[in-house]
Design a protein around this motif. Sequence first.
Motif, mmCIF file in Angstrom:
data_model
loop_
_atom_site.group_PDB
_atom_site.id
_atom_site.type_symbol
_atom_site.label_atom_id
_atom_site.label_comp_id
_atom_site.label_asym_id
_atom_site.label_seq_id
_atom_site.Cartn_x
_atom_site.Cartn_y
_atom_site.Cartn_z
ATOM 1 N N GLY A 147 2.556 -12.565 -47.238
ATOM 2 C CA GLY A 147 3.632 -11.677 -47.634
ATOM 3 C C GLY A 147 3.303 -10.999 -48.941
ATOM 4 N N ILE A 148 3.694 -9.754 -49.087
ATOM 5 C CA ILE A 148 3.513 -9.042 -50.348
ATOM 6 C C ILE A 148 4.841 -8.393 -50.729
ATOM 7 C CG2 ILE A 148 1.051 -8.602 -49.987
ATOM 8 C CD1 ILE A 148 1.831 -5.684 -49.324
ATOM 9 N N THR A 149 5.022 -8.155 -52.010
ATOM 10 C CA THR A 149 6.227 -7.489 -52.482
ATOM 11 C C THR A 149 5.975 -5.991 -52.517
ATOM 12 O OG1 THR A 149 6.782 -9.400 -53.836
ATOM 13 C CG2 THR A 149 7.847 -7.327 -54.407
ATOM 14 N N LEU A 150 6.791 -5.257 -51.783
ATOM 15 C CA LEU A 150 6.675 -3.805 -51.747
ATOM 16 C C LEU A 150 7.604 -3.200 -52.792
ATOM 17 C CD1 LEU A 150 6.787 -3.383 -47.869
ATOM 18 C CD2 LEU A 150 4.786 -3.248 -49.330
ATOM 19 N N PRO A 151 7.344 -1.977 -53.224
ATOM 20 C CA PRO A 151 8.247 -1.344 -54.193
ATOM 21 C C PRO A 151 9.626 -1.092 -53.574
ATOM 22 C CG PRO A 151 6.492 0.170 -53.516
ATOM 23 C CD PRO A 151 6.215 -1.147 -52.880
ATOM 24 N N ASP A 152 10.635 -1.044 -54.433
ATOM 25 C CA ASP A 152 11.982 -0.758 -53.955
ATOM 26 C C ASP A 152 12.024 0.616 -53.305
ATOM 27 O OD1 ASP A 152 12.871 -3.158 -54.952
ATOM 28 O OD2 ASP A 152 13.784 -2.294 -56.745
ATOM 29 N N GLU A 153 12.869 0.731 -52.295
ATOM 30 C CA GLU A 153 13.009 1.984 -51.561
ATOM 31 C C GLU A 153 14.497 2.222 -51.338
ATOM 32 O OE1 GLU A 153 11.969 3.682 -47.089
ATOM 33 O OE2 GLU A 153 11.096 1.804 -47.745
ATOM 34 N N TYR B 170 15.343 -6.289 -46.744
ATOM 35 C CA TYR B 170 14.800 -6.499 -45.413
ATOM 36 C C TYR B 170 13.307 -6.773 -45.536
ATOM 37 C CZ TYR B 170 12.782 -1.797 -45.339
ATOM 38 O OH TYR B 170 12.045 -0.687 -45.612
ATOM 39 N N SER B 171 12.748 -7.365 -44.510
ATOM 40 C CA SER B 171 11.323 -7.707 -44.515
ATOM 41 C C SER B 171 10.651 -6.998 -43.346
ATOM 42 C CB SER B 171 11.132 -9.218 -44.372
ATOM 43 O OG SER B 171 11.708 -9.880 -45.463
ATOM 44 N N PRO B 172 9.996 -5.865 -43.625
ATOM 45 C CA PRO B 172 9.305 -5.173 -42.527
ATOM 46 C C PRO B 172 8.083 -5.969 -42.077
ATOM 47 C CG PRO B 172 8.819 -4.106 -44.609
ATOM 48 C CD PRO B 172 9.839 -5.178 -44.893
ATOM 49 N N HIS B 173 7.790 -5.902 -40.812
ATOM 50 C CA HIS B 173 6.611 -6.559 -40.240
ATOM 51 C C HIS B 173 5.541 -5.488 -40.063
ATOM 52 C CE1 HIS B 173 8.751 -10.305 -39.566
ATOM 53 N NE2 HIS B 173 9.770 -9.552 -39.205
#
Length: 64
Positions: free
Chosen positions: A7-13, A51-54
């Motif tokens: 898992g990685i942390t993505l920037p806020d959107e 949410y956690s995109p796959h």
Amino acid sequence: MISCGHGITLPDEEIKCDLPNCKFSPVHPKDCQGPQCIKTCWQYHQYPQQYSPHIEKLCPQCGK
């Protein structure tokens, strides 16, 4: 990441609301202003949702 399982942390959107009775929506009528808008439309942002995109890729570490 689906390919490696990390898992990685993505920037806020920010995802825009599509309701006409939300003051911050791109579809909120331009002529809805003043006291009437205050009575009928949301005047504040809702609580942020997560949410956690796959994503079908390797994480940056494994993709090297």
